[in-house]
Design a protein around this motif. Sequence first.
Motif: not given
Length: 384
Positions: A47-48, A54-55, A224-228
């Motif tokens: 996960a890390l 991380w993604g 993972a995308n800009i929504t974060f």
Amino acid sequence: MDVMPKWADVVLIPLISILLAAILSALVILAIGENPWEALKLMVSGALGSTYGWGYTLYYATNFIFTGLAVSIAFHARLFNIGGEGQALLGGLGVAFICLGNFYFCLDWLPRVSDTGVCYGFSIAWPHWTIALVAATLGAALFGAAWAAIPAYLQAKRGSHIVITTIMFNFIAAALLNYFLIGALKVPGSMEPASAKFPEATHLPSFQDMFSFGEAALFRGAPANITFFVAVAACLALWALIWRTRLGFEIRSFGQSESAAKYAGINSTKIIMIAMLISGALAGMMAINNVQGEAERLVLNAVEGAGFIGIAVALMGRSHPFGVFLAALLFGFLYQGGAELALWTSIPRELIIVIQALVILFTGALDNMVRMPLERLFLKMRRA
């Protein structure tokens, strides 16, 4: 006067609860014949230990931030919104309508323009993802808020319990989404219950697009995308609303004592409606991450239980936006780390559900088991 300092309530109690859940989880892993330490190292590594891990962790965390914030704002008004799942599903419907840009459907009951089967309506060609993101966010928030408005009205005007109505509306939302995906939004000639692929101009930049330079491709293949960053902005906005505005003060006052709030002139119907509308909007906004950002189309079961995980995230985060952010990261870690365990060991994926249940148990139902001894300890320290 509070017995414990604020930091102990916000930080120390959740940490002890997580530690107790981890100890019991380790015993469960030992019972099935696996090494808990090796399992923990594999979860951390998966996960890390890489940008890919991380993604995925941040992708899951983004979903949980939105649903956790949705539950939190309702908690502040002493409303238990269990309808985040349905509100997120309807938010996905709003995102699909916006991104596809076709504001008409050829349903049998709609009047047609001509015999060719073209219905009344119009279409939009989005010029850039930034404009599509703003529009999709508004659409998701609007659909989620509209789905939360009905239970809120029933609670405010008819006395119907918000828990019962929001649970029921989860099932209705799932049925409604299924109706659209096998009907108006279904791709002609396809057997899959899913919408068409969104236009390329609506595709959100992923972390791989944003943080890869030259030959160094970071977050390769991760969703993972800009929504974060939209989720982080939502945390800041909700913090400002709750603790820096008059409306936030009214919501908190109503949640602390409804009778006192009414005596002070606070309209209970207004507070219930506004709190639930904001809650539904936040839950619906989750769809910009998993529908527009990751799948780039609307599919069945796109929410994948994130609406219910939001309840645990809000409980662990003490309904504070920063606490919700940290709790969402933890559950994102558990989701991605659990996937790695299921892939590389004989530990079943269901064990992660057990770990999540233990975390929820200690941070929610057994909160006093940790809180009361700490309160006695701090009281003795203060007297000394």
